[in-house]
Design a protein around this motif. Structure first.
Motif, PDB file in Angstrom:
ATOM      1  N   ALA A 212      -4.250  67.628  -3.150  1.00  0.00           N
ATOM      2  CA  ALA A 212      -4.847  66.530  -4.080  1.00  0.00           C
ATOM      3  C   ALA A 212      -5.407  65.417  -2.856  1.00  0.00           C
ATOM      4  CB  ALA A 212      -4.106  65.706  -5.103  1.00  0.00           C
ATOM      5  N   ASP A 213      -4.306  65.193  -2.052  1.00  0.00           N
ATOM      6  CA  ASP A 213      -4.736  64.333  -0.831  1.00  0.00           C
ATOM      7  C   ASP A 213      -5.892  64.739  -0.151  1.00  0.00           C
ATOM      8  OD1 ASP A 213      -2.755  62.902  -1.464  1.00  0.00           O
ATOM      9  OD2 ASP A 213      -1.352  63.262   0.237  1.00  0.00           O
ATOM     10  N   ALA A 214      -5.962  65.881   0.213  1.00  0.00           N
ATOM     11  CA  ALA A 214      -7.118  66.609   1.182  1.00  0.00           C
ATOM     12  C   ALA A 214      -8.416  66.522   0.361  1.00  0.00           C
ATOM     13  CB  ALA A 214      -6.646  68.108   1.173  1.00  0.00           C
ATOM     14  N   GLN A 215      -8.281  66.851  -1.010  1.00  0.00           N
ATOM     15  CA  GLN A 215      -9.485  66.674  -1.772  1.00  0.00           C
ATOM     16  C   GLN A 215      -9.931  65.070  -1.811  1.00  0.00           C
ATOM     17  OE1 GLN A 215      -9.242  69.674  -4.591  1.00  0.00           O
ATOM     18  NE2 GLN A 215     -11.026  69.811  -3.230  1.00  0.00           N
ATOM     19  N   ARG A 216      -9.120  64.250  -2.104  1.00  0.00           N
ATOM     20  CA  ARG A 216      -9.573  62.765  -2.278  1.00  0.00           C
ATOM     21  C   ARG A 216     -10.212  62.407  -0.903  1.00  0.00           C
ATOM     22  NH1 ARG A 216      -5.325  61.893  -5.538  1.00  0.00           N
ATOM     23  NH2 ARG A 216      -4.026  61.588  -3.865  1.00  0.00           N
TER      24      ARG A 216
ATOM     25  N   VAL B   6     -11.576  64.253   1.505  1.00  0.00           N
ATOM     26  CA  VAL B   6     -12.715  64.825   1.782  1.00  0.00           C
ATOM     27  C   VAL B   6     -13.951  64.290   1.220  1.00  0.00           C
ATOM     28  CG1 VAL B   6     -13.039  66.929   0.373  1.00  0.00           C
ATOM     29  CG2 VAL B   6     -13.878  67.315   2.631  1.00  0.00           C
ATOM     30  N   THR B   7     -13.679  63.936  -0.161  1.00  0.00           N
ATOM     31  CA  THR B   7     -14.655  63.224  -1.021  1.00  0.00           C
ATOM     32  C   THR B   7     -15.171  61.768  -0.462  1.00  0.00           C
ATOM     33  OG1 THR B   7     -13.784  64.292  -2.824  1.00  0.00           O
ATOM     34  CG2 THR B   7     -15.215  62.343  -3.205  1.00  0.00           C
ATOM     35  N   ALA B   8     -14.000  61.393   0.071  1.00  0.00           N
ATOM     36  CA  ALA B   8     -14.342  59.751   0.678  1.00  0.00           C
ATOM     37  C   ALA B   8     -15.146  59.977   2.101  1.00  0.00           C
ATOM     38  CB  ALA B   8     -13.039  59.227   1.159  1.00  0.00           C
ATOM     39  N   GLU B   9     -14.780  60.959   2.643  1.00  0.00           N
ATOM     40  CA  GLU B   9     -15.542  61.122   3.965  1.00  0.00           C
ATOM     41  C   GLU B   9     -17.015  61.657   3.584  1.00  0.00           C
ATOM     42  OE1 GLU B   9     -15.349  60.089   7.055  1.00  0.00           O
ATOM     43  OE2 GLU B   9     -16.069  61.410   8.378  1.00  0.00           O
ATOM     44  N   LEU B  10     -17.066  62.535   2.843  1.00  0.00           N
ATOM     45  CA  LEU B  10     -18.567  62.784   2.754  1.00  0.00           C
ATOM     46  C   LEU B  10     -19.366  61.730   1.930  1.00  0.00           C
ATOM     47  CD1 LEU B  10     -17.962  66.373   0.741  1.00  0.00           C
ATOM     48  CD2 LEU B  10     -18.759  65.959   3.128  1.00  0.00           C
ATOM     49  N   ASN B  11     -18.775  60.574   1.205  1.00  0.00           N
ATOM     50  CA  ASN B  11     -19.560  59.683   0.760  1.00  0.00           C
ATOM     51  C   ASN B  11     -19.793  58.649   1.812  1.00  0.00           C
ATOM     52  OD1 ASN B  11     -19.466  60.443  -1.995  1.00  0.00           O
ATOM     53  ND2 ASN B  11     -17.623  59.166  -2.254  1.00  0.00           N
ATOM     54  N   ARG B  12     -18.929  58.757   2.903  1.00  0.00           N
ATOM     55  CA  ARG B  12     -19.417  58.061   4.082  1.00  0.00           C
ATOM     56  C   ARG B  12     -20.402  58.368   4.837  1.00  0.00           C
ATOM     57  NH1 ARG B  12     -17.901  57.070   9.677  1.00  0.00           N
ATOM     58  NH2 ARG B  12     -17.277  59.228   9.784  1.00  0.00           N
TER      59      ARG B  12
ATOM     60  N   LEU C 115      -8.039  65.760   6.619  1.00  0.00           N
ATOM     61  CA  LEU C 115      -7.170  65.050   7.198  1.00  0.00           C
ATOM     62  C   LEU C 115      -6.933  63.847   7.172  1.00  0.00           C
ATOM     63  CD1 LEU C 115      -6.520  67.417  10.061  1.00  0.00           C
ATOM     64  CD2 LEU C 115      -5.046  67.299   8.206  1.00  0.00           C
ATOM     65  N   GLY C 116      -8.132  63.152   6.417  1.00  0.00           N
ATOM     66  CA  GLY C 116      -8.347  61.732   6.473  1.00  0.00           C
ATOM     67  C   GLY C 116      -9.004  60.971   7.795  1.00  0.00           C
ATOM     68  N   ARG C 117      -9.493  61.861   8.716  1.00  0.00           N
ATOM     69  CA  ARG C 117     -10.029  61.355   9.989  1.00  0.00           C
ATOM     70  C   ARG C 117     -11.557  61.444   9.917  1.00  0.00           C
ATOM     71  NH1 ARG C 117      -6.246  65.298  14.017  1.00  0.00           N
ATOM     72  NH2 ARG C 117      -4.447  64.883  13.007  1.00  0.00           N
ATOM     73  N   GLN C 118     -12.111  60.139  10.425  1.00  0.00           N
ATOM     74  CA  GLN C 118     -13.531  60.118  10.546  1.00  0.00           C
ATOM     75  C   GLN C 118     -14.184  60.708  11.654  1.00  0.00           C
ATOM     76  OE1 GLN C 118     -14.175  55.844   9.719  1.00  0.00           O
ATOM     77  NE2 GLN C 118     -13.496  56.266   7.520  1.00  0.00           N
ATOM     78  N   HIS C 119     -15.349  61.196  11.537  1.00  0.00           N
ATOM     79  CA  HIS C 119     -16.100  61.828  12.701  1.00  0.00           C
ATOM     80  C   HIS C 119     -17.456  61.069  12.424  1.00  0.00           C
ATOM     81  CE1 HIS C 119     -14.813  65.235  14.818  1.00  0.00           C
ATOM     82  NE2 HIS C 119     -13.899  65.400  13.903  1.00  0.00           N
TER      83      HIS C 119
ATOM     84  N   TYR D  81     -11.340  82.013   3.695  1.00  0.00           N
ATOM     85  CA  TYR D  81     -10.139  82.412   4.437  1.00  0.00           C
ATOM     86  C   TYR D  81      -9.058  81.417   3.867  1.00  0.00           C
ATOM     87  CZ  TYR D  81     -13.812  85.368   6.845  1.00  0.00           C
ATOM     88  OH  TYR D  81     -14.647  86.132   7.047  1.00  0.00           O
ATOM     89  N   GLY D  82      -8.974  80.679   3.101  1.00  0.00           N
ATOM     90  CA  GLY D  82      -8.153  80.086   2.611  1.00  0.00           C
ATOM     91  C   GLY D  82      -7.785  78.807   3.583  1.00  0.00           C
ATOM     92  N   GLY D  83      -8.766  78.231   4.205  1.00  0.00           N
ATOM     93  CA  GLY D  83      -8.337  77.216   5.080  1.00  0.00           C
ATOM     94  C   GLY D  83      -7.844  75.985   4.757  1.00  0.00           C
ATOM     95  N   VAL D  84      -8.134  75.701   3.452  1.00  0.00           N
ATOM     96  CA  VAL D  84      -7.328  74.469   2.595  1.00  0.00           C
ATOM     97  C   VAL D  84      -5.783  74.695   2.337  1.00  0.00           C
ATOM     98  CG1 VAL D  84      -7.581  72.939   0.635  1.00  0.00           C
ATOM     99  CG2 VAL D  84      -9.674  73.810   1.321  1.00  0.00           C
ATOM    100  N   VAL D  85      -5.634  75.856   1.957  1.00  0.00           N
ATOM    101  CA  VAL D  85      -4.202  76.025   1.990  1.00  0.00           C
ATOM    102  C   VAL D  85      -3.551  75.980   3.169  1.00  0.00           C
ATOM    103  CG1 VAL D  85      -2.402  77.774   1.010  1.00  0.00           C
ATOM    104  CG2 VAL D  85      -4.589  77.596  -0.209  1.00  0.00           C
ATOM    105  N   ASP D  86      -4.031  76.510   4.220  1.00  0.00           N
ATOM    106  CA  ASP D  86      -3.476  76.348   5.442  1.00  0.00           C
ATOM    107  C   ASP D  86      -3.281  75.076   6.167  1.00  0.00           C
ATOM    108  OD1 ASP D  86      -2.840  79.153   5.531  1.00  0.00           O
ATOM    109  OD2 ASP D  86      -4.718  79.663   6.738  1.00  0.00           O
ATOM    110  N   LEU D  87      -4.329  74.472   5.755  1.00  0.00           N
ATOM    111  CA  LEU D  87      -4.081  72.734   6.185  1.00  0.00           C
ATOM    112  C   LEU D  87      -3.150  72.142   5.552  1.00  0.00           C
ATOM    113  CD1 LEU D  87      -6.759  71.390   7.785  1.00  0.00           C
ATOM    114  CD2 LEU D  87      -6.957  70.151   5.673  1.00  0.00           C
TER     115      LEU D  87
END
Ligand code: ATP
Ligand code: MG
Length: 483
Positions: free
Chosen positions: A12-16, A18-24, A55-59, A155-161
């Motif tokens: 759930a954290d990952a989902q939130r 990524v949404t925040a970063e995509l909005n940014r 991971l909540g890191r901005q690029h 390939y299940g990256g979200v789960v591995d993350l």
């Protein structure tokens, strides 16, 4: 000390995140996605920015992959970007800048590798799935299609993350056979992300370590630098050592794991070294540029590499490592040359290795001012880093001893500051220059002028600055003494 890694992440954290970063980054992805879609091309944000968004890191460096060919990408960027570059065109990459954003767009690839060559041959691919399948790790093999923002994660990256683990999309043996550099990248990402590594990946790295030898020294070096500058270098270095990769790319490191003699007369140099590296990282805020500082970190890693070769067991039951500083500096030079580091970086690290023991002659402050000046002169532009490496090189469990060493070093730094104020130590020159020496002695250019110059420099080291008259007297006295 356990290897420190970050706490696990929930889906759930990952989902939130990524949404925040995509909005940014919406101003870039919506606009650009629309442009490509209207021209009939697919476009997707891919790799590092997707992983780091979760991971909540901005690029502000955004990598995309597309069905468009490089010339089509270039045409679509014209009129949108502020500047465009195409150094990567041969590999399918067009780069551009738009305001604060750096964008790289690479055409889908389906690489074919020649198992014995050093370079991949580039073949453009035709699907996003195919492009993701040739990427190194599942957490790097995720994409977000734009403008629709659908996540592609075959390939299940979200789960591995969420589980914080590095896995390859296909069989790790096949992946590392295609590109052995990926074994170095596994260690690098483990160090950057603080992730664990799938046992199958570790097994493949161990079995295939020797394949790293077909990769150029420069590419290996670049991954090593990123690993060392990462937040958790201990994790990555351990992986290199445990899989046998370090024995090939940085053999001085595994060599530190000295077998103990039956009397346990010395500390484990390998564990000591990893701890010194972490302590140096903790001290980086003292450096003018802060951190991460590769030269400091690498010097911490290499400071004792001369020990295995210089170890001697003495009859009185002790063990010595005479001249391991000098031997270690030479070994460091040799390794950095083999890894194609620049001369400047090599000189800096080797100097720190060579000087890392000097402070131990300081005792409880017995150095004369002259010895302090020499320390400053010999360290030259590496002085701040030498402070960090020397302070970090204390891993005793005896807290009182550690405190004492720290206070003694504080004392040395204070003395350096005082002397430097008095004398502008940083630019130590004799009190007379070559022309004045020739004039006073009534001689022309030649060997004697150099000798006189060095004599005055030594005097200045011992006594501190002299007036011109004093220097003149000292020079005449020296000349008279030589007859
Ligand atoms: P960083 O933040 O360090 O740039 P990154 O994930 O962007 O991290 P890069 O080395 O810039 O790493 O590579 C970009 C992407 O390209 C990676 O995420 C990965 O998907 C892919 N990639 C790069 N090099 C390789 C390789 N040797 N083999 C397979 N995939 C690779
Ligand atoms: Mg990148």
């Amino acid at each position: 000390m356990p290897d420190a890694v970050p706490p696990p992440l929930s889906m759930a954290d990952a989902q939130r995140a990524v949404t925040a970063e995509l909005n940014r980054i919406a101003p870039v992805i919506d606009d650009l996605g629309e442009r490509f879609a209207q021209a009939g091309h697919e476009l997707a944000l891919v790799g590092g920015p997707v992983r780091d968004a979760m991971l909540g890191r901005q690029h502000n460096d955004l990598d995309f992959t597309t069905s468009a060919r490089p010339e089509q990408t270039e045409a679509l960027l014209k009129g949108w970007a502020d500047a465009i570059w195409d150094m990567g065109r041969a590999f399918g990459t067009i780069g551009c800048r738009k305001g604060e954003w750096q964008v790289e767009i690479t055409t889908y690839r389906s690489e074919a590798y020649d198992p014995d060559s050093r370079k991949p041959t580039v073949d453009f691919g035709d699907s996003l799935a195919g492009d993701l399948g040739r990427r190194d790790f599942t957490v790097n093999a995720m994409a977000v299609r734009v403008p629709g923002r659908e996540l592609e994660d075959p390939y299940g990256g979200v789960v591995d993350l969420a589980e914080r683990v590095l896995r390859t999309p296909g069989r790790p043996e096949d992946s590392f056979s295609d590109d052995p550099l990926r074994m170095m990248r596994a260690a690098r990402f483990a160090a950057q992300l603080g992730f664990g590594v799938d046992p199958a990946v570790v097994a493949a790295m161990t079995a295939m370590a020797a394949r790293i030898e077909i990769i150029s020294a420069e590419r290996v070096r670049d991954e090593l630098v990123k690993l060392v500058c990462a937040p958790y270098p201990r994790v990555g270095l351990r992986l290199l050592v445990d899989t046998g990769l370090a024995a090939l790319v940085l053999p001085e490191l595994p060599a530190l794991a000295l077998e103990r003699d039956e009397h346990h007369r010395h500390k484990d140099v390998y564990e000591h070294t990893l701890t010194v590296l972490e302590q140096a990282i903790d001290l980086e805020p003292r450096l003018p540029g802060g951190g991460p500082d590769f030269v400091t970190r690498f010097a911490a890693l290499m400071h004792d590499v001369g020990k295995p070769r210089t170890r001697r067991f003495v009859d009185d039951g002790t063990v010595t490592f005479h001249h391991h500083d000098v031997v270690g500096a030479k070994m460091t030079r040799k390794r950095m040359k083999a890894l194609r580091f620049s001369n400047d970086e090599t000189d800096a690290v080797a100097k720190l290795v060579e000087l890392h023991l000097r402070f131990h002659g300081y005792g409880t402050g017995e150095w004369t001012d002259s010895a302090v000046r020499r320390y400053v002169r010999d360290a030259a532009d590496q002085l701040e880093r030498l402070h960090v490496v020397t302070r970090a090189d204390c891993t005793t469990r005896n807290q009182r001893k550690a405190d004492r060493l720290r206070r003694t070093y504080d004392d040395l730094e204070e003395r350096i500051a005082r002397l430097s104020e008095q004398e502008e130590l940083d630019s130590i020159r004799p009190d007379l220059d070559g022309n004045q020496i020739m004039e006073i002695l009534g001689i022309g250019p030649g060997r004697e002028v150099g000798e006189a110059y060095r004599h005055l420099l030594e005097l200045r080291m011992d006594r501190g600055p002299m007036s011109e008259a004093e220097a003149r007297d000292a020079l005449l006295e020296w000349a008279a003494g030589r007859g």
